[in-house]
Design an enzyme around this catalytic site. Structure first.
Site, short mmCIF file in Angstrom:
data_model
loop_
_atom_site.label_atom_id
_atom_site.label_comp_id
_atom_site.label_asym_id
_atom_site.label_seq_id
_atom_site.Cartn_x
_atom_site.Cartn_y
_atom_site.Cartn_z
N GLU A 214 0.84 -1.20 0.00
CA GLU A 214 0.00 0.00 0.00
C GLU A 214 0.87 1.25 0.00
O GLU A 214 1.79 1.34 0.82
CB GLU A 214 -0.91 0.01 1.24
CG GLU A 214 -1.91 -1.13 1.25
CD GLU A 214 -2.86 -1.09 2.44
OE1 GLU A 214 -2.77 -0.12 3.25
OE2 GLU A 214 -3.68 -2.00 2.58
N HIS A 232 -8.16 1.15 1.44
CA HIS A 232 -7.94 1.05 2.88
C HIS A 232 -8.68 2.16 3.63
O HIS A 232 -8.09 2.97 4.35
CB HIS A 232 -6.45 1.11 3.22
CG HIS A 232 -6.13 0.48 4.55
ND1 HIS A 232 -4.92 -0.10 4.84
CD2 HIS A 232 -6.88 0.34 5.67
CE1 HIS A 232 -4.92 -0.56 6.07
NE2 HIS A 232 -6.12 -0.32 6.60
#
Length: 236
Positions: A214, A232
């Site tokens: 990420e 997220h």
């Protein structure tokens, strides 16, 4: 005080001689070198339950998005199309939801799934059977859960033992057509294996809020038509 993106490594800890407390504004502490902190006498704390409701609600939103194909239908409408028959969905009532992890978040998801009249089963080696039974949940083995669940939602921490739990072998043993939701940790799933299982038709789809890396750089998985993806945002 850190969130999930900041890695509190041994090097960072060694460079901070006055450091006394490391606080994780969230549930997991897998981004903190707990052993290095402990060796220095530094307290490591988290905030379990702080975002439980937020994560549980997004989990249900993703489950419904998979069942009713909402993101694809919305994209079609924005492209000035009317493809009503293409987006026929399925009801989640009477479907079986398998929870891998029955901590605070898993229990909140179970309560909401019961409101939709889903059958809920769970795998969690740290939860007593009578606790699950009081919640109206049947505790089962991971193999049994994978074989029975129509929807499978991950709610366990990332540890050396749990990373890549859902690899090619595990996915192959899941019920054909199962749909997987992950709002926990990205490295619980072998992403290339999941993409292959979706493309083969064995896995019916996936809804993902967390990823192995990420921000994501390889978007192969997210671009699949049977995948619902968000960046997220569960605890946002």
């Amino acid at each position: 005080v850190v969130r999930s993106a900041t890695k509190v490594t041994r090097e960072l800890i060694d460079a901070s001689p006055r450091l006394r407390v490391i606080a994780r504004a969230g549930t997991g502490v897998d981004n903190v070198d707990v052993a290095a902190a402990t060796a220095r006498g530094i307290v490591v704390m988290n905030a379990p339950g702080a975002n439980s409701l937020s994560v549980a609600e997004l989990t249900m939103a993703l489950t419904l998005s998979l069942a009713r194909k909402v993101p694809s239908a919305d994209a079609s409408m924005k492209a000035s199309k009317w493809e009503k028959s293409k987006f026929a969905g399925t009801e989640i009532r009477s479907k079986t939801l398998g929870l891998v992890g029955l901590g605070r978040i898993g229990q909140e998801v179970a309560a909401r799934a019961h409101a939709f009249e889903m059958n809920v089963i769970a795998h969690d080696p740290f939860i007593a059977a009578h606790v699950a039974a009081d919640l109206g949940i049947e505790l089962v083995s991971l193999d049994d859960l994978c074989a029975r669940a129509d929807y499978l939602s991950l709610h366990m921490p990332s540890t050396p033992q749990t990373k890549r739990t859902f690899n090619a072998d595990r996915l192959a043993r899941c019920k054909k057509g199962i749909r997987i939701i992950n709002t926990a940790r990205g490295d619980l799933i072998d992403e290339p294996a999941l993409a292959a299982a979706i493309e083969s038709g064995h896995i019916g789809g996936a809804a993902l809020d967390v990823y192995d890396q990420e921000p994501t750089k390889d978007h192969t998985l997210q671009k699949l038509g049977k995948v619902v993806a968000s960046p997220h945002i569960a605890a946002s």
